[in-house]
Design a protein around this motif. Structure first.
Motif: not given
Length: 387
Positions: A13, A15, A25-27, A30, A269-270
């Motif tokens: 993924w 960034s 990356h899906p997280e 947007k 993850h943040t």
């Protein structure tokens, strides 16, 4: 001086948002192009940007193009490990690298996993080996053709690294290219011109020893090098943090041997790093900054030379050199406070007269030119210790 930021992570993924060859990356929020924002923030502060690119791991490619996945000798797919000898390299990886270098102002590109990790039995590897060598890929080391396979696969990956360098430098010649764990003592090779720096994320079991061991080789290769010790206690994905005193000890042995330090950690993850971790990193970097005057423009002083053959892997018919003798010699000399360097045949032939003694520890191949060179060295009073 520089910070490493993600281009493509170990699961495939990215960034960033520019270009078509990417799986964002899906997280990632947007409205965020993290790569672009990091480059702006770092360049604003006079800090350079190293783009991290993981070459073979990709969840999305494994899902969409399963034929590009590497296979074991029983024909089973290797999870998300794509084979760089499949069309993925020219159809996806090189175009993605090209887009990144065109669209983003990275100062350096750092490639992970761009060396032969072992054997692969996918259809593409089978076909290429058959076309090039007229043979089926051997199943194991007992096969009489295993050595040919090791040499062939090593050469294929040399070509891959060369194509990566050419692709980048045709667009932006100033971008520094490095490859994790290439040109190390486990796979010693002559470093090509296109590689601008040497990097390895050394294993955490003993980073003080591992850092000095690798530095003693890389300092002879006339390339800047980074030894990546890590702030965590185990390996990537361990979110603990060493105290600064341990980090200082590790970076000290890198600096003392002519390298730059690159302390490894990663965002959670943040998309952040905890303040307590940043504080320990800050203490370690302050330690480095305070001692800058001691190692800038410093030159290695020859004393004892240890020969390392770039043909070791092919002669031993192994993707990884047996480093036991080399690590043992390093420990003996280190604990005896005897300065030493590891040298491949090209450097040894050039610099042999500068060394007081040469150690040849269980090396299985010495070329004819070096043989003549060693004979002359001994005639002139040099000492050679061989096992």
């Amino acid at each position: 001086e520089a910070v490493s930021v993600f281009i493509k992570g170990g699961y495939g993924w990215s960034s960033y948002r520019k270009g078509k060859f990417r799986y964002t990356h899906p997280e990632l929020p947007k409205d965020l192009d993290m790569l672009e924002e990091q480059i702006k923030a770092l360049h604003k502060r006079g800090v350079k940007v190293i783009g991290y690119y993981h070459t073979f791991g990709s969840e999305p490619i494994a899902a969409e193009r399963p034929e590009w996945i590497g296979k074991d000798k029983d024909g089973k797919p290797r999870r998300i490990s794509i084979c760089l000898l499949s069309p993925v390299f020219k159809e996806w990886i090189l175009p993605q690298i090209e887009e990144v270098v065109k669209n983003y102002d990275v100062d350096s590109m750092f490639f992970d996993g761009t060396y032969p990790l072992g054997s692969c039995y996918c259809n593409y590897c089978r076909k290429r080996f058959q076309n090039d060598m007229g043979l089926e890929i051997p199943k194991d080391e007992k096969d009489p053709h295993w050595r040919k396979y090791v040499s062939w696969r090593m050469e294929m990956f040399r070509n891959i690294r060369e194509q990566i360098c050419d692709t980048i430098h045709q667009i932006r010649p100033e971008v520094i290219v490095s490859v994790n764990w290439a040109y190390t003592l486990r796979q010693p090779e002559i470093v090509p011109e296109g590689i601008g720096a040497l990097v390895a994320d050394i294993f955490p079991d003993d980073q003080v020893f591992n850092a000095s061991y690798l530095s003693k080789y890389w300092v002879t290769l006339n390339k800047p090098f980074d030894i990546m010790n890590t702030a965590f206690l185990q390996w990537w994905g361990d979110w603990g943090c060493k105290p600064a005193i341990a980090l200082k000890q590790e970076v000290a042995t890198i600096l003392a041997n002519g390298g730059k330090t690159w302390i490894g950690y990663q965002m959670d993850h943040t998309f952040d790093v905890q303040p307590a971790v940043m504080e320990e990193l800050g203490k370690a970097f302050s330690f480095v900054k305070e001692r800058g005057c001691l190692f800038h423009d410093a030159e290695p002083v020859p004393y004892i030379g240890i020969f390392v053959s770039t043909k070791s892997n092919e002669v031993q018919a192994s993707f990884r050199n047996d480093e036991t003798p080399l690590r043992g010699i390093h420990q003996i000399l280190n604990e005896s406070s005897i300065p030493h360097h590891f040298l491949h045949e090209k450097r040894l032939k050039e610099d042999i007269d500068e060394y007081s003694a040469i150690i040849i520890s269980d090396q299985r191949y010495i070329d004819s030119e070096l043989t003549v060179c060693l004979r002359e060295y001994v005639r002139e009073g040099g000492v050679v210790v061989a096992t």
